[in-house]
Design a protein around this motif. Structure first.
Motif, short mmCIF file in Angstrom:
data_model
loop_
_atom_site.label_atom_id
_atom_site.label_comp_id
_atom_site.label_asym_id
_atom_site.label_seq_id
_atom_site.Cartn_x
_atom_site.Cartn_y
_atom_site.Cartn_z
N SER A 251 27.65 40.05 41.66
CA SER A 251 29.26 39.50 40.97
C SER A 251 29.76 40.39 40.73
O SER A 251 30.69 40.70 41.20
N GLN A 252 29.47 41.41 39.32
CA GLN A 252 30.06 42.34 39.11
C GLN A 252 30.77 43.22 39.38
O GLN A 252 31.60 43.70 40.51
N ALA A 253 29.64 44.23 41.03
CA ALA A 253 29.81 45.06 41.83
C ALA A 253 31.30 44.40 42.65
O ALA A 253 31.80 45.11 43.70
N LEU A 254 30.98 43.25 43.37
CA LEU A 254 31.54 42.60 44.05
C LEU A 254 32.76 42.55 44.24
O LEU A 254 34.29 42.93 44.42
N LYS A 255 33.82 42.38 42.81
CA LYS A 255 34.46 42.02 42.55
C LYS A 255 35.31 43.39 42.10
O LYS A 255 36.85 43.55 42.40
N ARG A 256 34.55 45.15 41.45
CA ARG A 256 34.85 45.45 42.04
C ARG A 256 35.42 46.54 43.50
O ARG A 256 36.41 47.31 43.35
N ILE A 257 34.57 45.96 43.78
CA ILE A 257 34.56 45.86 45.26
C ILE A 257 36.30 45.56 45.89
O ILE A 257 36.82 46.17 46.75
N ALA A 258 36.32 44.11 45.46
CA ALA A 258 37.59 44.02 45.82
C ALA A 258 39.05 44.48 45.29
O ALA A 258 39.99 44.21 46.18
N VAL A 259 38.76 44.95 43.77
CA VAL A 259 40.27 45.97 43.17
C VAL A 259 40.08 46.57 43.89
O VAL A 259 41.59 47.35 44.42
N ALA A 260 38.93 47.74 44.34
CA ALA A 260 38.51 48.98 44.84
C ALA A 260 39.68 48.97 46.44
O ALA A 260 40.65 49.42 47.10
N LYS A 261 39.08 47.86 47.11
CA LYS A 261 40.01 47.39 48.60
C LYS A 261 41.56 46.98 49.04
O LYS A 261 41.99 47.53 48.88
N THR A 262 41.33 46.17 47.26
CA THR A 262 43.41 46.16 47.11
C THR A 262 43.70 47.30 46.95
O THR A 262 45.42 47.89 47.20
N THR B 5 55.16 45.61 46.60
CA THR B 5 56.69 45.71 46.50
C THR B 5 56.86 44.55 45.17
O THR B 5 58.38 44.56 44.60
N SER B 6 55.58 43.54 44.93
CA SER B 6 55.88 42.62 43.51
C SER B 6 54.32 42.53 43.52
O SER B 6 53.55 42.85 43.92
N ILE B 7 54.85 42.09 41.85
CA ILE B 7 52.84 41.19 41.45
C ILE B 7 52.22 40.34 42.38
O ILE B 7 51.10 40.52 42.50
N MET B 8 53.27 39.81 42.45
CA MET B 8 52.71 38.77 43.37
C MET B 8 51.74 39.73 44.48
O MET B 8 51.31 38.48 45.54
N ASP B 9 52.30 39.95 45.32
CA ASP B 9 52.12 40.49 47.13
C ASP B 9 50.73 41.30 45.96
O ASP B 9 49.93 40.68 47.36
N TYR B 10 50.57 42.14 45.14
CA TYR B 10 49.25 43.00 44.59
C TYR B 10 48.59 41.49 44.72
O TYR B 10 46.96 42.08 45.15
N ILE B 11 48.53 40.54 43.69
CA ILE B 11 47.58 39.51 43.68
C ILE B 11 47.23 39.14 44.62
O ILE B 11 46.37 38.79 44.72
N LYS B 12 48.58 37.91 45.72
CA LYS B 12 48.26 38.02 46.66
C LYS B 12 47.25 38.93 47.61
O LYS B 12 45.88 38.08 48.25
N THR B 13 46.83 39.97 48.05
CA THR B 13 46.00 40.92 48.88
C THR B 13 45.27 41.07 47.52
O THR B 13 44.07 41.21 48.67
N TYR B 14 44.60 41.22 46.78
CA TYR B 14 43.75 40.75 45.80
C TYR B 14 42.42 39.77 46.21
O TYR B 14 42.04 39.34 46.65
N ASP B 15 43.61 38.39 46.11
CA ASP B 15 42.44 36.60 46.95
C ASP B 15 42.37 36.76 47.56
O ASP B 15 42.19 36.34 48.24
N GLN B 16 42.96 38.11 48.91
CA GLN B 16 42.63 37.71 50.34
C GLN B 16 41.12 38.50 50.08
O GLN B 16 40.45 37.73 50.35
#
Length: 97
Positions: A54-65, A72-83
């Motif tokens: 699960s830690q490896a998958l979380k790292r991939i989510a961050v790396a893909k983001t 353009t904003s923190i919310m834009d970054y968080i939205k992409t990460y959540d996706q």
């Protein structure tokens, strides 16, 4: 060693050995960073070693983001990460069926 690849994870994959999970990025050199006339070679770059899958998958989510160069904003970054997290979670929900 076991290699875990899936189109959802690209350009990343996970390698697993008896000790840990390693997140690996497949890097294709950008032509703007190469000498004129050079093609460059695709290579793999380890991004980190993790004790749990699960830690490896979380790292991939961050790396893909982080593949996107600018937000353009923190919310834009968080939205992409959540996706990215949602895409990975959907994959595992299908496996559990």
């Amino acid at each position: 060693m076991t290699i875990i690849k899936d189109p959802v994870l690209e350009p990343f994959h996970i390698s697993k050995d008896q000790h840990c999970y390693t997140v690996v990025e497949t890097v294709t050199p950008d032509s703007k960073n190469l000498e004129k006339g050079s093609k460059g070679k695709i290579y793999e770059k380890p991004l980190g070693h993790y004790g749990q899958f699960s830690q490896a998958l979380k790292r991939i989510a961050v790396a893909k983001t982080d593949l996107k160069e600018e937000y353009t904003s923190i919310m834009d970054y968080i939205k992409t990460y959540d996706q990215q997290v949602e895409i990975i979670n959907e994959l595992f929900d299908k496996v559990k069926l």
